[in-house]
Motif scaffolding. Structure first.
Motif, mmCIF file in Angstrom:
data_model
loop_
_atom_site.group_PDB
_atom_site.id
_atom_site.type_symbol
_atom_site.label_atom_id
_atom_site.label_comp_id
_atom_site.label_asym_id
_atom_site.label_seq_id
_atom_site.Cartn_x
_atom_site.Cartn_y
_atom_site.Cartn_z
ATOM 1 N N ASN A 114 14.937 -25.860 115.290
ATOM 2 C CA ASN A 114 15.774 -25.246 116.333
ATOM 3 C C ASN A 114 14.920 -24.588 117.412
ATOM 4 O O ASN A 114 15.233 -24.675 118.605
ATOM 5 N N ASN A 115 13.845 -23.920 117.004
ATOM 6 C CA ASN A 115 12.952 -23.300 117.983
ATOM 7 C C ASN A 115 12.245 -24.347 118.822
ATOM 8 O O ASN A 115 12.144 -24.218 120.046
ATOM 9 N N GLN A 156 14.583 -26.274 121.317
ATOM 10 C CA GLN A 156 14.909 -25.423 122.464
ATOM 11 C C GLN A 156 13.720 -25.329 123.418
ATOM 12 O O GLN A 156 13.902 -25.277 124.640
ATOM 13 N N GLY A 157 12.525 -25.314 122.852
ATOM 14 C CA GLY A 157 11.336 -25.311 123.687
ATOM 15 C C GLY A 157 11.211 -26.576 124.506
ATOM 16 O O GLY A 157 10.898 -26.532 125.705
ATOM 17 N N SER A 177 8.039 -20.939 122.214
ATOM 18 C CA SER A 177 9.015 -21.310 121.184
ATOM 19 C C SER A 177 8.312 -21.650 119.876
ATOM 20 O O SER A 177 8.798 -21.318 118.790
ATOM 21 N N SER A 232 7.111 -18.352 118.290
ATOM 22 C CA SER A 232 8.275 -17.602 117.817
ATOM 23 C C SER A 232 8.810 -18.206 116.520
ATOM 24 O O SER A 232 9.158 -17.484 115.577
ATOM 25 N N GLY A 233 8.874 -19.533 116.470
ATOM 26 C CA GLY A 233 9.332 -20.207 115.260
ATOM 27 C C GLY A 233 8.399 -19.974 114.086
ATOM 28 O O GLY A 233 8.845 -19.742 112.960
ATOM 29 N N SER A 275 8.872 -16.342 112.759
ATOM 30 C CA SER A 275 10.106 -16.183 111.979
ATOM 31 C C SER A 275 10.002 -16.902 110.634
ATOM 32 O O SER A 275 10.421 -16.372 109.603
ATOM 33 N N SER A 276 9.435 -18.106 110.636
ATOM 34 C CA SER A 276 9.379 -18.905 109.411
ATOM 35 C C SER A 276 8.403 -18.318 108.396
ATOM 36 O O SER A 276 8.672 -18.347 107.188
#
Length: 240
Positions: free
Chosen positions: A129-130, A133-134, A168, A171-172, A175-176
C-alpha cells in the motif's frame, strides 16, 4: 524532547503508584525491580541471542516482503488492472485478525514457518500500500522522460523509481519493522517457538515471574523506539 521526558516520568510515577496500591509483585512489579532485572540481562549472552533471533525473523521477512511488494507495486503502477485486483485482496487480508492467521497456519506448518508466514501476511499488505501510493504520486511527465532513456530493469527499479518513491518506501519500512517486532513476538508465543523473545516472555509468565515479563516488554518498547528513531533520522536526512 522536554515533553517526552515528562511523559516518561509521569508513566513511571503512575506505574510506581499502581505497584504500591496492588502491592503484589506477581501482578504489578515495582519499576526499580524491573530496571534492575533489565540491567542484569545486559550481562547475559542469552539476552542478546534472544533479541537477535526475533529481530532476524523480522528483518528477513520484511526484506523479502519489501522486494516482492516493490516489484508488484511497480507492475500495479504500470498496469492499473493488476492493482485493481491486488489492493482489495490485501485489504481483505489486513481485515483478518493476526491471531486467526497464527491459529490457521499452525494447523498446516511448523512453529517457525508459522512465524514467517504470519509476519509476511501482516507486513506485505502494509508495504504494498505504501509503495503503490508512492508510484501513483510520480509525475506522469517523469514517466515519459524515463522511457526516453531506456534504462535496464535494475537501473529502472533501483536507480530511478526507488529514489522517486523514497519517502513512501521509508515510511513503509518504518511501519512494517515496528509492527513486525510486535507480531513476531506474539506469533512466537502462540506458536510455542523454543527460542526468541516470545519464548522468553512466555517462560517468565509460566514461572509467575512478572518482573521478567515487564523487563522483556520494556526492552521491546526500547527496541521499537530505537528502530523508529533510526528510520526517522534516515527519512529526515533524505527529504527532498
Amino acid at each position: 524532547m522536554k515533553h517526552k521526558i515528562n511523559l516518561v516520568v509521569y508513566i513511571l510515577l503512575l506505574w510506581q503508584l499502581v505497584a504500591v496500591i496492588v502491592n503484589k509483585e506477581v501482578i504489578v512489579p515495582y519499576p526499580l525491580d524491573v530496571f534492575q532485572r533489565m540491567i542484569d540481562m545486559l550481562t547475559d549472552f542469552n539476552f542478546y541471542q534472544t533479541l537477535f533471533i526475533t529481530l532476524s525473523h523480522v528483518i528477513i521477512v520484511v526484506a523479502i516482503s519489501a522486494l516482492i511488494a516493490f516489484v508488484l507495486a511497480y507492475l500495479g503502477y504500470q498496469k492499473p488492472l493488476i492493482d485493481e485486483y491486488v489492493s482489495p485482496l490485501l485489504t481483505m487480508i489486513q481485515a483478518i485478525p493476526n491471531i486467526s492467521f497464527i491459529i490457521l497456519v499452525l494447523v498446516w506448518v511448523s512453529s517457525l514457518q508459522t512465524v514467517y508466514i504470519v509476519l509476511f501476511l501482516v507486513v506485505f499488505p502494509l508495504l504494498y500500500n505504501n509503495f503503490i501510493q508512492g508510484f501513483k504520486s510520480i509525475d506522469h511527465d517523469l514517466r515519459d522522460v524515463i522511457l526516453l532513456y531506456h534504462p535496464t530493469c535494475f537501473e529502472k527499479y533501483f536507480k530511478v523509481y526507488l529514489p522517486l518513491i523514497r519517502p513512501s518506501f521509508l515510511s513503509g519500512m518504518k511501519s512494517s519493522l515496528s509492527l513486525g517486532v510486535k507480531v513476531a513476538v506474539m506469533a512466537e508465543i502462540l506458536a510455542g517457538l523454543p527460542y526468541g523473545v516470545g519464548r522468553a516472555i512466555n517462560y517468565s509468565r509460566i514461572q509467575f515471574d512478572m518482573v521478567g515479563v515487564f523487563a522483556w516488554t520494556v526492552w521491546l518498547v526500547i527496541m521499537i523506539l530505537f528502530i523508529d528513531y533510526i528510520l526517522n533520522k534516515v527519512m529526515h536526512d533524505h527529504e527532498f
